[in-house]
Write an enzyme that holds these catalytic residues in place. Sequence first.
Site, PDB file in Angstrom:
ATOM      1  N   LEU A  94       0.857  -1.189   0.000  1.00 21.24           N
ATOM      2  CA  LEU A  94       0.000   0.000   0.000  1.00 21.24           C
ATOM      3  C   LEU A  94       0.895   1.241   0.000  1.00 21.24           C
ATOM      4  O   LEU A  94       1.863   1.312   0.750  1.00 21.24           O
ATOM      5  CB  LEU A  94      -0.891  -0.012   1.245  1.00 21.24           C
ATOM      6  CG  LEU A  94      -1.874  -1.196   1.320  1.00 21.24           C
ATOM      7  CD1 LEU A  94      -2.551  -1.231   2.674  1.00 21.24           C
ATOM      8  CD2 LEU A  94      -2.894  -1.109   0.191  1.00 21.24           C
ATOM      9  N   ASN A 108      -2.019  -5.373   9.801  1.00 21.46           N
ATOM     10  CA  ASN A 108      -1.474  -6.413   8.927  1.00 21.46           C
ATOM     11  C   ASN A 108      -0.980  -7.569   9.789  1.00 21.46           C
ATOM     12  O   ASN A 108      -0.621  -7.373  10.955  1.00 21.46           O
ATOM     13  CB  ASN A 108      -0.306  -5.862   8.090  1.00 21.46           C
ATOM     14  CG  ASN A 108       0.240  -6.907   7.118  1.00 21.46           C
ATOM     15  OD1 ASN A 108      -0.520  -7.621   6.473  1.00 21.46           O
ATOM     16  ND2 ASN A 108       1.548  -7.034   7.053  1.00 21.46           N
ATOM     17  N   HIS A 110       1.920 -10.540   9.905  1.00 14.81           N
ATOM     18  CA  HIS A 110       3.167 -10.975   9.272  1.00 14.81           C
ATOM     19  C   HIS A 110       3.545 -12.329   9.879  1.00 14.81           C
ATOM     20  O   HIS A 110       3.520 -12.474  11.119  1.00 14.81           O
ATOM     21  CB  HIS A 110       4.282  -9.942   9.491  1.00 14.81           C
ATOM     22  CG  HIS A 110       5.552 -10.312   8.805  1.00 14.81           C
ATOM     23  ND1 HIS A 110       5.704 -10.239   7.427  1.00 14.81           N
ATOM     24  CD2 HIS A 110       6.714 -10.812   9.294  1.00 14.81           C
ATOM     25  CE1 HIS A 110       6.922 -10.665   7.110  1.00 14.81           C
ATOM     26  NE2 HIS A 110       7.541 -11.017   8.217  1.00 14.81           N
TER      27      HIS A 110
HETATM   28  C1  GRF Z   1      -0.054 -16.167   5.393  1.00 17.94           C
HETATM   29  O1  GRF Z   1       1.246 -16.703   5.536  1.00 17.94           O
HETATM   30  C2  GRF Z   1      -0.103 -14.831   6.083  1.00 17.94           C
HETATM   31  O2  GRF Z   1       0.769 -14.753   7.182  1.00 17.94           O
HETATM   32  C3  GRF Z   1       0.370 -13.907   5.036  1.00 17.94           C
HETATM   33  O3  GRF Z   1      -0.218 -14.384   3.840  1.00 17.94           O
HETATM   34  C4  GRF Z   1      -0.298 -15.820   3.919  1.00 17.94           C
HETATM   35  C5  GRF Z   1      -1.612 -16.309   3.396  1.00 17.94           C
HETATM   36  O4  GRF Z   1      -2.628 -15.819   4.207  1.00 17.94           O
HETATM   37  N1  GRF Z   1       0.001 -12.552   5.373  1.00 17.94           N
HETATM   38  P1  GRF Z   1      -4.191 -16.148   3.918  1.00 17.94           P
HETATM   39  O5  GRF Z   1      -4.353 -17.652   3.999  1.00 17.94           O
HETATM   40  O6  GRF Z   1      -4.500 -15.652   2.529  1.00 17.94           O
HETATM   41  O7  GRF Z   1      -4.907 -15.443   5.019  1.00 17.94           O
END
Ligand code: GRF
Length: 209
Positions: A94, A108, A110
């Site tokens: 962003l 967010n 991480h």
């Molecule tokens: C995950 O590893 C998350 O930590 C990162 O994106 C990956 C997929 O997340 N931010 P999701 O299954 O799409 O929520």
Amino acid sequence: MLRLGVLVSGGGTNLQAIMDAIERGDIPDTKISVVVSSKEGAKALTRAKKVKIPTEVVNKEHYGDVDAFDAALVRTLQTYSVDLVIMAGFMSILGPLFVRNFEGRIMNIHPALIPSFCGEGFYGIKVHKKVLKSGVKVTGATVHFVTEEVDAGPIILQKPVMVQPFDTPEMLQQRVMEHAEWQIYPQAIKLYAEGRLQVEGNIVKIKQQ
Ligand code: GRF
């Protein structure tokens, strides 16, 4: 009522964890007003449609530059009167225009313990590959407020996860999601909904109930 706008790009497992927590009544007076994907066909969109949450696609390729993409995202979220932006597996960075519009109202997740294993190039399975290569015994996940600097905003919650001797990146990613991400993201949103998060500089203080 706290209205969430959830930004997704992929599987949507964090979106699912938040939807389930709201469904269970774990997060008071909160609803997901819209799920916005940066990609057509993301599984996260299917998850939202199944429970009739409005969805939108804002595809970065359709916009000439970061500002135009940011502006389109801002417009979309404002259409749904979003109060708090939740980035959940969102694969686009962003820009400053977006961050300024939602200053202090973007979270967010991480998949590591910031400030370790974060910043440019540290996302998705790549994070876990670097964790395994480094030989650390503990990793985890972090929920933080988003600022203009990647993965550097005030940390809200973190949860540790042990690295096991025979972990593959995929096994580690699954454990971090199950035992950390899907736990702390709903918790962080609940704290925000209860007005218990107080940001002082780069420190987030959690006020007692
Ligand atoms: C995950 O590893 C998350 O930590 C990162 O994106 C990956 C997929 O997340 N931010 P999701 O299954 O799409 O929520």
